[in-house]
Design an enzyme around this catalytic site. Structure first.
Site: not given
Ligand code: SAH
Length: 256
Positions: A100
């Site tokens: 993000s």
């Molecule tokens: N906070 C992260 C942002 C990652 S983007 C950072 O700092 O990099 C969001 C993430 O949520 C993705 O990696 C995706 O695979 C994950 N995601 C989506 N649905 C999910 C679920 N049900 N459980 C765990 N992770 C999930």
């Protein structure tokens, strides 16, 4: 209001060169490692500029600004994207996912802290859904006592583990699994923060939220537009507030 800086369990400005050859290093480290000119970058100064911009955009909680300043965002993106690490932009982290924007991370964490904190100025246990590259978990580790972060994609869970290893953040717990079910073993949580957006908030999250706790999650509205939703668990029940429009990757069920 007391202007506390969070305590730092570990030095976060570890020279990136110590773990990733050829990456951006601090000025002192680049002098030591004699980086070719033009490649070295004083990451602390660039981060300070990013933090000034965040403050100009309205982030005012000193603990959030200190945390954003402490965590090396460039340590969480691919080498090819390092030059963009301190721009206010989301960046690809592999497997179709993104880290993000710094302004969104800061905004969400400021909101999370807004519901109240412990006497020591920290938030208690926090659950993050969507570890991705681990960046936000590192920022959260600076303001919360414990961070439980779940990722459903094995490749990213492993990547986050690798990215976070040099920082030795003893209060970050990475979990591989479907975050839709939350993580009951760490509950109740003072805060829950989702980095992926679904159509509704899973019941498990509201159940695992402590009384007095707050949850922040991008959620799809009836209009089809995704917005940041804040849910406070009060003695009178759940209080939901819909804030600004956002663009997060989808919340998916199951693991892969
Ligand atoms: N906070 C992260 C942002 C990652 S983007 C950072 O700092 O990099 C969001 C993430 O949520 C993705 O990696 C995706 O695979 C994950 N995601 C989506 N649905 C999910 C679920 N049900 N459980 C765990 N992770 C999930």
């Amino acid at each position: 209001m007391t202007q506390r800086r969070p305590g730092f369990p570990a030095r976060l400005d570890l020279p990136a060169a110590a773990r990733r050859p050829g990456s951006v290093v601090s000025a002192a480290a680049s002098a030591r490692h004699a980086q070719p000119s033009g490649v070295g970058l004083d990451s602390q100064a660039v981060r300070a500029r990013m933090v000034r911009k965040l403050a100009e955009q309205g982030i005012s909680d000193p603990a959030v600004l200190a945390a954003m300043s402490a965590v090396e965002r460039h340590g969480f993106v691919d080498t090819a994207l390092i030059n963009q690490a301190y721009e206010d932009t989301s960046l690809p982290i592999g497997l179709g996912q993104t880290i993000s924007k710094p302004s969104v991370v800061a905004r969400m964490i400021e909101l999370l802290l807004g519901a109240g904190r412990q006497a020591d100025g920290r938030l208690g246990r926090v659950l993050e859904i969507g570890t991705g590259c681990g960046y936000q978990a590192a920022v959260l580790s600076q303001v919360a006592t414990e961070v439980y972060s779940i990722e459903r994609l094995r490749g990213l869970h492993d990547k986050a583990r690798e990215n976070l290893r040099p920082y030795r953040l003893a209060n970050v717990h990475l979990l591989f699994g479907d975050g839709m079910a939350g993580y009951a073993k760490g509950a109740p949580y003072a805060g829950i923060i989702a980095a992926a957006g679904g159509d509704a908030l899973p019941l498990a999250w509201t159940e695992q939220l402590a009384l007095g706790g707050r949850m922040i999650a991008p959620t799809q509205m009836a209009s089809g537009q995704q917005a940041l939703v804040v849910v406070d668990k009060t003695p009178q029940g759940l209080k939901q507030t819909v804030l600004e429009a956002v663009h997060f990757v989808p919340l998916k069920s199951g693991i892969a």
